[in-house]
Design a protein around this motif. Structure first.
Motif, PDB file in Angstrom:
ATOM      1  N   ILE A   1      46.052  37.905  45.071  1.00 49.32           N
ATOM      2  CA  ILE A   1      45.551  38.264  43.731  1.00 49.32           C
ATOM      3  C   ILE A   1      44.452  37.278  43.326  1.00 49.32           C
ATOM      4  CG2 ILE A   1      46.118  38.619  41.289  1.00 49.32           C
ATOM      5  CD1 ILE A   1      49.050  39.121  42.187  1.00 49.32           C
ATOM      6  N   SER A   2      44.693  35.970  43.554  1.00 48.60           N
ATOM      7  CA  SER A   2      43.701  34.938  43.197  1.00 48.60           C
ATOM      8  C   SER A   2      42.372  35.175  43.887  1.00 48.60           C
ATOM      9  CB  SER A   2      44.187  33.544  43.602  1.00 48.60           C
ATOM     10  OG  SER A   2      45.382  33.242  42.973  1.00 48.60           O
ATOM     11  N   GLN A   3      42.442  35.703  45.097  1.00 47.55           N
ATOM     12  CA  GLN A   3      41.214  35.933  45.870  1.00 47.55           C
ATOM     13  C   GLN A   3      40.546  37.258  45.499  1.00 47.55           C
ATOM     14  OE1 GLN A   3      42.590  35.490  49.923  1.00 47.55           O
ATOM     15  NE2 GLN A   3      43.022  33.306  49.642  1.00 47.55           N
ATOM     16  N   GLY A   4      41.023  37.897  44.441  1.00 49.31           N
ATOM     17  CA  GLY A   4      40.353  39.094  43.949  1.00 49.31           C
ATOM     18  C   GLY A   4      41.027  40.399  44.339  1.00 49.31           C
ATOM     19  N   ALA A   5      42.247  40.318  44.892  1.00 56.72           N
ATOM     20  CA  ALA A   5      43.028  41.517  45.236  1.00 56.72           C
ATOM     21  C   ALA A   5      42.203  42.533  46.032  1.00 56.72           C
ATOM     22  CB  ALA A   5      43.621  42.146  43.974  1.00 56.72           C
ATOM     23  N   LYS A   6      41.603  42.054  47.104  1.00 55.16           N
ATOM     24  CA  LYS A   6      40.723  42.902  47.905  1.00 55.16           C
ATOM     25  C   LYS A   6      41.523  43.872  48.788  1.00 55.16           C
ATOM     26  CE  LYS A   6      37.026  39.496  48.280  1.00 55.16           C
ATOM     27  NZ  LYS A   6      37.754  38.198  48.175  1.00 55.16           N
ATOM     28  N   ASP A   7      40.874  44.981  49.113  1.00 52.40           N
ATOM     29  CA  ASP A   7      41.491  45.947  50.036  1.00 52.40           C
ATOM     30  C   ASP A   7      40.993  45.582  51.434  1.00 52.40           C
ATOM     31  OD1 ASP A   7      42.794  48.044  51.146  1.00 52.40           O
ATOM     32  OD2 ASP A   7      41.602  49.616  50.190  1.00 52.40           O
ATOM     33  N   ASN A   8      41.419  44.394  51.904  1.00 48.67           N
ATOM     34  CA  ASN A   8      40.875  43.883  53.165  1.00 48.67           C
ATOM     35  C   ASN A   8      41.873  43.964  54.310  1.00 48.67           C
ATOM     36  OD1 ASN A   8      42.613  42.025  52.069  1.00 48.67           O
ATOM     37  ND2 ASN A   8      41.304  40.253  52.308  1.00 48.67           N
TER      38      ASN A   8
END
Ligand code: HEC
Length: 123
Positions: free
Chosen positions: A116-123
């Motif tokens: 979440i802290s890292q931007g909740a990316k779809d990675n």
């Protein structure tokens, strides 16, 4: 005179020891927060497997958010569950609440927090 000096020395030694002790005590009371990973946390590689193993038994469609693979990221992003700051997000607050906290171990909570802290990316 020597006695006064000796007493002064004793006084300052004790004062220093007390200051040191209080400072150390304060530090030990710092509540340990989640460990934030400096490495990028992969949604597909780390987060979804946690959902698969620990969450979809309940969050398999009927209970929001739908955490099944292919739905989970959309459900979390669209439902504003994975917002910043991570500690205030509905997702993080849910996994650490009294009801949910037994479902994940600390390392899994930390991974979700970091993701979440890292931007909740779809990675
Ligand atoms: C035993 C069933 C069960 C399991 C397992 C479970 N949940 Fe839940 N969850 C619920 C129920 C029921 C609710 C709705 C009631 C509530 O908010 O507590 C809910 C609510 C939520 C919410 C919404 C909270 C809100 O603020 O609206 C989130 C996010 C969530 N769960 C995430 C998870 C995650 C992530 C996992 C896996 C680590 C998980 N849940 C595992 C039953 C479960």
């Amino acid at each position: 005179m020597a006695k006064i000096l000796k007493n002064l020395f004793l006084f300052f030694s004790i004062a220093a020891a007390i200051t040191c002790f209080i400072a150390c005590e304060k530090r030990s009371y710092v509540v340990k927060g989640p460990e934030v990973s400096l490495d990028t946390v992969s949604f597909s590689g780390v987060i979804q497997p946690i959902f698969d193993a620990k969450c979809v038994s309940c969050h398999g469609g009927a209970t929001a958010p739908d955490l099944r693979a292919d739905n989970s990221h959309k459900a979390l992003a669209g439902g504003n569950y994975a917002t910043l700051p991570a500690g205030e997000s509905a997702l993080y607050k849910a996994i650490v609440n009294n009801f949910h906290t037994p479902f994940t171990v600390q390392a899994e909570k930390d991974s979700i927090f970091s993701w979440i802290s890292q931007g909740a990316k779809d990675n």
